[in-house]
Design a protein around this motif. Sequence first.
Motif, short mmCIF file in Angstrom:
data_model
loop_
_atom_site.label_atom_id
_atom_site.label_comp_id
_atom_site.label_asym_id
_atom_site.label_seq_id
_atom_site.Cartn_x
_atom_site.Cartn_y
_atom_site.Cartn_z
N SER A 37 0.85 -1.21 0.00
CA SER A 37 0.00 0.00 0.00
C SER A 37 0.88 1.25 0.00
CB SER A 37 -0.92 -0.01 1.22
OG SER A 37 -0.15 0.03 2.41
N SER A 38 0.52 2.22 -0.81
CA SER A 38 1.31 3.45 -0.94
C SER A 38 1.24 4.31 0.32
CB SER A 38 0.81 4.25 -2.15
OG SER A 38 -0.55 4.60 -1.97
N GLU A 39 0.15 4.18 1.12
CA GLU A 39 -0.01 5.00 2.33
C GLU A 39 0.96 4.56 3.41
OE1 GLU A 39 -4.05 4.55 3.33
OE2 GLU A 39 -4.81 5.68 1.61
N ASP A 40 1.06 3.24 3.63
CA ASP A 40 1.93 2.73 4.69
C ASP A 40 3.38 2.62 4.25
OD1 ASP A 40 -0.34 2.48 6.22
OD2 ASP A 40 -0.69 0.39 5.59
N LYS A 41 3.63 2.59 2.96
CA LYS A 41 4.99 2.37 2.48
C LYS A 41 5.93 3.51 2.89
CE LYS A 41 7.56 1.33 -1.73
NZ LYS A 41 7.49 1.16 -3.19
N SER A 42 5.45 4.78 2.81
CA SER A 42 6.30 5.92 3.16
C SER A 42 6.68 5.89 4.64
CB SER A 42 5.59 7.22 2.81
OG SER A 42 4.35 7.30 3.52
N PHE A 43 5.69 5.57 5.49
CA PHE A 43 5.97 5.50 6.93
C PHE A 43 6.96 4.37 7.23
CE2 PHE A 43 4.88 3.37 10.94
CZ PHE A 43 5.33 4.34 11.82
N LEU A 44 6.75 3.22 6.60
CA LEU A 44 7.63 2.08 6.88
C LEU A 44 9.05 2.34 6.38
CD1 LEU A 44 5.18 -0.82 5.98
CD2 LEU A 44 5.99 -0.23 8.26
N GLU A 45 9.17 3.00 5.22
CA GLU A 45 10.50 3.34 4.73
C GLU A 45 11.20 4.32 5.66
OE1 GLU A 45 9.93 4.75 0.81
OE2 GLU A 45 9.74 2.73 -0.10
N TRP A 46 10.43 5.32 6.17
CA TRP A 46 11.01 6.25 7.15
C TRP A 46 11.42 5.52 8.42
CZ3 TRP A 46 9.12 7.33 12.03
CH2 TRP A 46 9.80 8.35 12.72
N PHE A 47 10.58 4.60 8.86
CA PHE A 47 10.87 3.84 10.07
C PHE A 47 12.15 2.99 9.89
CE2 PHE A 47 10.37 -0.07 12.57
CZ PHE A 47 10.25 0.47 13.84
N CYS A 48 12.28 2.35 8.72
CA CYS A 48 13.46 1.51 8.49
C CYS A 48 14.73 2.34 8.31
CB CYS A 48 13.25 0.63 7.25
SG CYS A 48 11.94 -0.59 7.44
N GLY A 49 14.62 3.58 7.81
CA GLY A 49 15.81 4.37 7.53
C GLY A 49 16.27 5.24 8.68
N ASN A 50 15.38 5.63 9.63
CA ASN A 50 15.73 6.61 10.66
C ASN A 50 15.75 6.05 12.07
OD1 ASN A 50 16.00 8.75 8.79
ND2 ASN A 50 13.76 8.95 8.71
N VAL A 51 14.93 5.08 12.36
CA VAL A 51 14.83 4.58 13.74
C VAL A 51 16.04 3.71 14.03
CG1 VAL A 51 13.47 3.17 15.32
CG2 VAL A 51 12.33 4.68 13.70
N ASN A 52 16.65 3.92 15.23
CA ASN A 52 17.78 3.13 15.69
C ASN A 52 17.70 2.95 17.19
OD1 ASN A 52 18.46 5.66 16.57
ND2 ASN A 52 20.05 6.00 15.03
N GLU A 53 18.80 2.55 17.82
CA GLU A 53 18.81 2.25 19.25
C GLU A 53 18.60 3.50 20.10
OE1 GLU A 53 22.50 0.40 19.90
OE2 GLU A 53 21.97 -1.50 18.90
N GLN A 54 19.01 4.68 19.59
CA GLN A 54 18.88 5.90 20.38
C GLN A 54 17.41 6.30 20.59
OE1 GLN A 54 21.15 8.87 18.38
NE2 GLN A 54 23.14 7.85 18.78
N HIS A 55 16.55 5.92 19.67
CA HIS A 55 15.14 6.27 19.79
C HIS A 55 14.36 5.34 20.70
CE1 HIS A 55 16.42 8.01 15.88
NE2 HIS A 55 15.63 9.03 16.27
N VAL A 56 15.02 4.33 21.24
CA VAL A 56 14.35 3.36 22.11
C VAL A 56 14.50 3.81 23.56
CG1 VAL A 56 14.24 0.96 22.83
CG2 VAL A 56 14.75 1.52 20.45
N VAL A 57 13.42 3.78 24.31
CA VAL A 57 13.43 4.17 25.72
C VAL A 57 13.88 2.98 26.55
CG1 VAL A 57 12.04 5.03 27.64
CG2 VAL A 57 11.57 5.80 25.32
N SER A 58 14.82 3.24 27.48
CA SER A 58 15.32 2.17 28.32
C SER A 58 14.33 1.84 29.43
CB SER A 58 16.67 2.57 28.92
OG SER A 58 16.52 3.69 29.76
N GLU A 59 14.57 0.74 30.11
CA GLU A 59 13.68 0.31 31.20
C GLU A 59 13.73 1.28 32.39
OE1 GLU A 59 14.74 -3.61 32.18
OE2 GLU A 59 14.02 -4.51 30.29
N LYS A 60 14.91 1.84 32.65
CA LYS A 60 15.05 2.79 33.76
C LYS A 60 14.22 4.04 33.51
CE LYS A 60 18.58 5.07 36.54
NZ LYS A 60 20.04 5.34 36.69
#
Length: 614
Positions: free
Chosen positions: A34-57
């Motif tokens: 789907s063209s609607e979800d594809k842009s979001f998923l591509e952004w998610f795969c290209g920009n999200v990394n370990e720094q954007h994840v919240v730790s347990e603390k």
Amino acid sequence: IMSCGKDFVETLKKIGYPKADELNGDDFDWMFESSEDKSFLEWFCGNVNEQHVVSEKELQDFDNLLECGKPVLEGDALDEVLKTLEPLGSKNSSQEKDREEEEELKKLEDELQTLQKLKNLQIHRHNKLQLMVTANSHVLQTLQSKEEEAHKDLKEGLGVFTAANNKLDKELQSLTDAVKKFASFFTASDSEQGSDAHPVFFSQLSLDKYLSLEEQSTAALTSHMKKHFYKGMSECAESSHEGSFQLEDLIKQVTFGETNEVCEESQEIARLQTAYICAQRQLIQLQAEEESLNSAIKCAESLLQSSDKDIVQQENIDAKISSLSDEISTIKQDIAQINNEELLPLLKESAQRLTAPVVKEYLDHQIAQQDCYAARQDEISRHLIRQKASFELIELACEMEMKKHQEISCQLEHLLESLKQSTDELQQRLQVITERTQHAKPRNTISSEDGFSCRLYQLLEGGNKKQQLFKTYKSLEQMAQKLMQDCATVQDQLAASSQEQSLLLSNLESDVDALREALYCGANQIQLRSPELTEQFRQLEVDLDKLNCLLTDLVADLKLKRSVLESNKLHQMERDLYVYYFKDEDHLKEMVEKLEQQSQAKSSGLEDENFTTS
């Protein structure tokens, strides 16, 4: 599309999503269709990394704040607070930050220089190691190639050696068989050879049949010569002794008889010629006398007639008579001369002419007979030449075989002498060895000359690193006893393993029986499906049908939402804002600021209108 699902799974692995390793990227490719979800998923795969994840603390701290009941700033309020905090903190800490940054820059420059030096050293060492690796690899390749060539040469040499050894063994075996066979030809007696055995040498052939045939042919030849060559030979043969009659005597008698027959026939012809000559001579003489008498009678008659007529002429007649008598005497002389000189050769010629046809016929008969005799003599001579050639050939074969036997006997004598010398040398060596063994004392250590014991010691020693200085028979006996003990333990282990295998086989048979009962379930046919599995499969089919219905509803809902978005611009703007929120925050801020400015401008315009109206 095939690689998008894999990228999505890799981003999940980066952010530490639980059980992300078990996921398959191909199962998530449908999300990018789907063209609607594809842009979001591509952004998610290209920009999200370990720094954007919240730790347990951090999550625990946030939960504690929520439990305390303190307010949490969100959205625009949080942005305004951050804007107010930035200028206050920046004025106080700008100088400290500059100092810290300068110190950090110096430290970083020093670290950079040290790291560059280390890098250069590492590069230099790496180059050296690469050179060493290349040299070692080249040496290793050459050694491997040499080793392979050596193995090939060794295999080829072993193959050639084994082939030559086998060939030599075969040749020696064939040589011994040939020698035995060759010796049997000379040593075998007539009784051992038997009548059916094929003769090997020419001297072993029996010439009785050949000699009997030759005797028969000579007897037939002599009988043929007796019948055809000379008729009187039968009488001569009967008068001669039976044992002394030979073919050469027969030929001599035939030639002697032929010469006697020719002499008799020539004498007979000479007799006929002499008789003819005598008869002709007498006939001529009688004819001459008759003619003389007739002429005398005629003359007397003429004289009588003339005397009667003329008596006067008597004196003339006397004169004529005297003259005629003189002529008669001369004629007689001529006749005597003719008889003595001319008549005999003429008579001989006439006799020869008379006997010439007879002589010619006789000679023709003799020539034909001689031709027949010559042809028969040629046949006899050919037969005799063939017989002589066969006898000479047999004699030549016997002489050649005798020469070969003499040569073989000489070679065998030389071989016997060489064998005697080798046996004498071998006996001398054996005597020396026996003398040394008798005088030698029994030793406990194994000598290097005892190759069998040394090889047995090495075989029993195996891969033992602790090698003894001296190899003794006691250690050899100990290793043999140890080998026997190891064999006994291995046999015990084999017996135990056989028992375990029997137990495993019994368990396996029981499992097979249980499996058979489960498959057949007391029936005669195999039941490939159990009732529980069939019910589960049916339930699964029902669930799949429900899932298909839900998917169709979902697709219809998506189509409806797409049509609504295409018809309503407000929803499109809302969707774009959500997209910018998830993909590009800066662009979202710009859009929000523009909208705020537009709203402020509209609100100020409305206030002005209200003020003017008031």
